[in-house]
Design a protein around this motif. Structure first.
Motif, short mmCIF file in Angstrom:
data_model
loop_
_atom_site.label_atom_id
_atom_site.label_comp_id
_atom_site.label_asym_id
_atom_site.label_seq_id
_atom_site.Cartn_x
_atom_site.Cartn_y
_atom_site.Cartn_z
N VAL A 16 -9.36 5.80 7.27
CA VAL A 16 -9.66 4.49 6.69
C VAL A 16 -8.84 4.38 5.42
N GLY A 17 -7.75 3.63 5.46
CA GLY A 17 -6.82 3.62 4.34
C GLY A 17 -6.23 5.01 4.18
N THR A 18 -6.32 5.56 2.98
CA THR A 18 -5.84 6.93 2.75
C THR A 18 -6.92 7.97 2.97
N THR A 19 -8.15 7.53 3.18
CA THR A 19 -9.27 8.45 3.34
C THR A 19 -9.34 8.97 4.77
N TRP A 20 -9.58 10.27 4.91
CA TRP A 20 -9.68 10.92 6.23
C TRP A 20 -11.08 11.50 6.36
#
Length: 261
Positions: A16-20
């Motif tokens: 999600v965006g840069t979040t993993w």
């Protein structure tokens, strides 16, 4: 930082965006929506009306489960990873992005030691927040109901009256099990052993597994380091609290290990 590691066995990953993050397939849609709305699992937990801070475990929140996890527990525990020791002054909650992130390491250990019969809460989700060459991370596990860490059982005078000797025997039994199953926890202490009462019996569970070392099946763990580490933890808590454990309690500690000799 791009996360290129595989999720732990039994879990699926998402971005999600840069979040993993990762979760069991049935939890994945909830995690995607939560990270899209909140962007941070810890902030989601803090904002829940049911949230409460777990005493003695640092930045850890207990929240009502928004859906059924692997074992259908009523509450989840959300823990934000934070550095310990001297390095904490400089890095605080940041970890260098080398090798698998802490939530992956911990969940892989959890999956394997649960397979070996070691009681530990099931992992619901792990989330990694990249920040340049560093990352921050959260982990959600199911909460063991009506449980208290060993430090609270032995040293919290304001809490309910507890079977201190029974709790120590359960803790020593857990350590014997870890040794037999080839699981070494180098930071074993009275705060990462959780005591519950189930079916009239006292049971000990292991939590905070990110530093656990799991040996090949059939290879036992060293027989003394975890025992000594727990004893040092108890002695330190005696000094800090000013509450000395009585001879009966220390006898239970020794006898608990002798039962497995």
């Amino acid at each position: 930082m791009a996360i290129s590691v595989s999720p732990p066995e039994g879990y699926e990953s998402l971005q999600v965006g840069t979040t993993w993050g990762f979760a069991p397939v049935e939890v994945l849609p909830w995690l995607r929506d939560t990270l899209g709305e909140q962007a941070d699992l810890r902030e989601w937990a803090k904002s829940r009306p049911s949230a409460r801070t777990l005493q003695g475990r640092g930045r850890v929140f207990s929240v009502g489960a928004p859906l059924a996890g692997p074992e259908g527990r009523a509450r989840w525990v959300v823990r934000h990873y934070h550095r310990g020791g001297a390095v904490a002054r400089a890095l605080k909650d940041r970890y260098l992005a080398l090798g698998p992130p802490r939530p992956v390491v911990e969940t892989r250990a959890s999956v394997e030691i649960r397979r070996r019969g070691v009681p530990t809460p099931a992992v619901v989700a792990g989330v990694v927040y990249p920040a340049g060459v560093f990352y921050r991370a959260d982990l959600a596990t199911e909460e063991i109901p009506d449980a208290l860490d060993l430090a609270g059982v032995l040293f919290d005078a304001s809490g309910p009256v507890q079977d201190m000797s029974g709790a120590l025997r359960a803790a020593t039994g857990l350590i014997r099990l870890l040794e037999r199953k080839g699981v070494h926890h180098p930071d074993l202490n009275a705060k990462n052993i959780v005591i519950s009462h189930e079916g009239g019996s006292v049971r000990a569970h292991l939590v905070d597994l990110d530093r656990c070392r799991v040996r090949e099946a059939g290879v036992p763990a060293p027989s003394l380091p975890m025992r000594r580490r727990l004893m040092r933890s108890l002695r330190k808590l005696e000094q800090m609290s000013g509450r000395l454990l009585g001879a009966e309690v220390w006898d239970a500690f020794v006898e608990g290990f002798e039962e497995g000799a």
